[in-house]
Write a protein that holds these residues in place. Structure first.
Motif, PDB file in Angstrom:
ATOM      1  N   LYS A  82       0.802  -1.231   0.000  1.00 39.59           N
ATOM      2  CA  LYS A  82       0.000   0.000   0.000  1.00 39.59           C
ATOM      3  C   LYS A  82       0.831   1.275   0.000  1.00 39.59           C
ATOM      4  O   LYS A  82       0.424   2.287  -0.508  1.00 39.59           O
ATOM      5  CB  LYS A  82      -0.942   0.008   1.196  1.00 39.59           C
ATOM      6  CG  LYS A  82      -2.009  -1.063   1.136  1.00 39.59           C
ATOM      7  CD  LYS A  82      -2.958  -0.911   2.283  1.00 39.59           C
ATOM      8  CE  LYS A  82      -4.043  -1.919   2.423  1.00 39.59           C
ATOM      9  NZ  LYS A  82      -4.309  -2.876   1.440  1.00 39.59           N
ATOM     10  N   GLY A  83       1.987   1.248   0.595  1.00 37.49           N
ATOM     11  CA  GLY A  83       2.838   2.428   0.612  1.00 37.49           C
ATOM     12  C   GLY A  83       2.763   3.224   1.895  1.00 37.49           C
ATOM     13  O   GLY A  83       3.216   4.357   1.944  1.00 37.49           O
ATOM     14  N   ASP A  84       2.187   2.639   2.956  1.00 39.06           N
ATOM     15  CA  ASP A  84       2.144   3.369   4.225  1.00 39.06           C
ATOM     16  C   ASP A  84       3.404   3.152   5.060  1.00 39.06           C
ATOM     17  O   ASP A  84       3.740   3.966   5.900  1.00 39.06           O
ATOM     18  CB  ASP A  84       0.886   3.025   5.026  1.00 39.06           C
ATOM     19  CG  ASP A  84       0.635   1.526   5.143  1.00 39.06           C
ATOM     20  OD1 ASP A  84       1.300   0.751   4.424  1.00 39.06           O
ATOM     21  OD2 ASP A  84      -0.230   1.128   5.935  1.00 39.06           O
ATOM     22  N   VAL A  86       7.667   1.545   4.567  1.00 37.41           N
ATOM     23  CA  VAL A  86       8.681   1.124   3.608  1.00 37.41           C
ATOM     24  C   VAL A  86       8.697  -0.398   3.536  1.00 37.41           C
ATOM     25  O   VAL A  86       8.823  -1.069   4.555  1.00 37.41           O
ATOM     26  CB  VAL A  86      10.081   1.654   4.002  1.00 37.41           C
ATOM     27  CG1 VAL A  86      11.144   1.079   3.076  1.00 37.41           C
ATOM     28  CG2 VAL A  86      10.121   3.177   3.971  1.00 37.41           C
ATOM     29  N   CYS A  90       7.976  -0.721  -2.938  1.00 35.92           N
ATOM     30  CA  CYS A  90       7.576   0.681  -2.768  1.00 35.92           C
ATOM     31  C   CYS A  90       8.580   1.604  -3.449  1.00 35.92           C
ATOM     32  O   CYS A  90       9.759   1.305  -3.524  1.00 35.92           O
ATOM     33  CB  CYS A  90       7.522   1.052  -1.286  1.00 35.92           C
ATOM     34  SG  CYS A  90       6.139   0.328  -0.403  1.00 35.92           S
ATOM     35  N   ILE A  92      10.366   4.930  -2.944  1.00 33.33           N
ATOM     36  CA  ILE A  92      10.726   5.726  -1.768  1.00 33.33           C
ATOM     37  C   ILE A  92      11.379   7.031  -2.206  1.00 33.33           C
ATOM     38  O   ILE A  92      12.249   7.028  -3.072  1.00 33.33           O
ATOM     39  CB  ILE A  92      11.749   4.961  -0.887  1.00 33.33           C
ATOM     40  CG1 ILE A  92      11.324   3.523  -0.628  1.00 33.33           C
ATOM     41  CG2 ILE A  92      12.054   5.718   0.394  1.00 33.33           C
ATOM     42  CD1 ILE A  92      10.031   3.353   0.096  1.00 33.33           C
ATOM     43  N   THR A 102      14.861   9.471  -5.211  1.00 31.35           N
ATOM     44  CA  THR A 102      13.688   8.621  -5.359  1.00 31.35           C
ATOM     45  C   THR A 102      14.145   7.316  -5.984  1.00 31.35           C
ATOM     46  O   THR A 102      14.861   7.315  -6.980  1.00 31.35           O
ATOM     47  CB  THR A 102      12.620   9.299  -6.238  1.00 31.35           C
ATOM     48  OG1 THR A 102      12.236  10.531  -5.612  1.00 31.35           O
ATOM     49  CG2 THR A 102      11.393   8.419  -6.403  1.00 31.35           C
ATOM     50  N   LYS A 134       6.689   7.562   6.689  1.00 30.15           N
ATOM     51  CA  LYS A 134       6.961   8.921   6.228  1.00 30.15           C
ATOM     52  C   LYS A 134       7.321   9.796   7.438  1.00 30.15           C
ATOM     53  O   LYS A 134       6.645   9.772   8.454  1.00 30.15           O
ATOM     54  CB  LYS A 134       5.709   9.454   5.527  1.00 30.15           C
ATOM     55  CG  LYS A 134       5.893  10.756   4.825  1.00 30.15           C
ATOM     56  CD  LYS A 134       4.608  11.091   4.085  1.00 30.15           C
ATOM     57  CE  LYS A 134       4.695  12.440   3.438  1.00 30.15           C
ATOM     58  NZ  LYS A 134       3.486  12.759   2.663  1.00 30.15           N
ATOM     59  N   ASP A 154       8.692  10.335   1.380  1.00 33.30           N
ATOM     60  CA  ASP A 154       7.445   9.839   0.815  1.00 33.30           C
ATOM     61  C   ASP A 154       7.570   8.362   0.496  1.00 33.30           C
ATOM     62  O   ASP A 154       8.676   7.877   0.203  1.00 33.30           O
ATOM     63  CB  ASP A 154       7.099  10.630  -0.458  1.00 33.30           C
ATOM     64  CG  ASP A 154       5.636  10.482  -0.870  1.00 33.30           C
ATOM     65  OD1 ASP A 154       4.816  10.056  -0.034  1.00 33.30           O
ATOM     66  OD2 ASP A 154       5.328  10.776  -2.042  1.00 33.30           O
ATOM     67  N   ILE A 155       6.450   7.667   0.527  1.00 28.29           N
ATOM     68  CA  ILE A 155       6.377   6.240   0.209  1.00 28.29           C
ATOM     69  C   ILE A 155       5.163   6.033  -0.685  1.00 28.29           C
ATOM     70  O   ILE A 155       4.054   6.458  -0.338  1.00 28.29           O
ATOM     71  CB  ILE A 155       6.202   5.377   1.487  1.00 28.29           C
ATOM     72  CG1 ILE A 155       7.262   5.712   2.519  1.00 28.29           C
ATOM     73  CG2 ILE A 155       6.186   3.902   1.145  1.00 28.29           C
ATOM     74  CD1 ILE A 155       6.945   5.173   3.913  1.00 28.29           C
ATOM     75  N   LYS A 156       5.374   5.415  -1.836  1.00 31.82           N
ATOM     76  CA  LYS A 156       4.263   5.136  -2.750  1.00 31.82           C
ATOM     77  C   LYS A 156       4.384   3.701  -3.255  1.00 31.82           C
ATOM     78  O   LYS A 156       5.477   3.181  -3.394  1.00 31.82           O
ATOM     79  CB  LYS A 156       4.320   6.064  -3.968  1.00 31.82           C
ATOM     80  CG  LYS A 156       4.102   7.513  -3.659  1.00 31.82           C
ATOM     81  CD  LYS A 156       4.182   8.342  -4.913  1.00 31.82           C
ATOM     82  CE  LYS A 156       4.048   9.819  -4.560  1.00 31.82           C
ATOM     83  NZ  LYS A 156       4.308  10.687  -5.685  1.00 31.82           N
ATOM     84  N   PRO A 157       3.241   3.092  -3.574  1.00 32.10           N
ATOM     85  CA  PRO A 157       3.316   1.767  -4.192  1.00 32.10           C
ATOM     86  C   PRO A 157       3.909   1.903  -5.598  1.00 32.10           C
ATOM     87  O   PRO A 157       3.698   2.910  -6.273  1.00 32.10           O
ATOM     88  CB  PRO A 157       1.871   1.294  -4.268  1.00 32.10           C
ATOM     89  CG  PRO A 157       1.026   2.361  -3.679  1.00 32.10           C
ATOM     90  CD  PRO A 157       1.891   3.532  -3.339  1.00 32.10           C
TER      91      PRO A 157
END
Length: 160
Positions: A82-84, A86, A90, A92, A102, A134, A154-157
């Motif tokens: 999900k990216g919540d 690390v 993901c 990052i 990134t 984060k 930041d963390i994203k899928p």
């Protein structure tokens, strides 16, 4: 014996690497076999540069086949997290030594399949940031043994 840690791969990356492996096992192996056969027909192998080059190429190919086979057999193929926090899979964004970077946390073997720098989760940076959120900060030791400060921005899928 300790259980081996699985490496996360997206389903798309897994398929691409599996296709690459199949191509190596069929087409590339056969091409090299023909090169070796041709070079052998030329006579004395001790001073046959073509033969030695083909054998070296064969050795590299077989090493890559083993590497990919191991990776694919031990892959965790799933949708990205999900990216919540690390985790492997993901994207990052982090400040490392004060510089914003990134990158994807995942398998280096996928580096030619994505437009991001990839850090394996087993690398010192990956180990240090795994499970962070984060805004969290940590330090890890680089190859020279010096501490390096990292802040998670930041963390994203991974969507690729």
């Amino acid at each position: 014996m300790a259980e081996e840690k699985k490496t996360w791969l997206s389903p798309e990356t897994y398929e691409k690497l599996r296709d690459e492996l199949e191509h190596m096992k069929t087409v590339q192996r056969e091409d090299i076999r023909k090169k070796i056969e041709q070079a052998r027909s030329e006579g004395d192998l001790r001073e046959n540069g073509g033969y030695h080059a083909a054998r070296e190429e064969q050795s590299k190919l077989e090493g890559r086949i083993l590497e990919l086979t191991h990776l694919l057999e031990n892959a965790d193929v799933s949708a990205p997290p999900k990216g919540d926090v690390v985790a492997s899979g993901c994207v990052i964004t982090a400040k490392i030594r004060g510089v914003e970077e990134t990158f994807l946390l995942g398998a280096r073997e996928a580096s030619n399949l994505v437009d991001l720098e990839i850090y394996p989760e087993s690398a010192p940076l990956g180990v240090a940031i795994m499970g962070l959120k984060k805004g969290d900060t940590t330090t890890f030791k680089n190859r020279m043994g010096r501490p390096v400060k990292v802040e998670i921005i930041d963390i994203k899928p991974f969507e690729g």
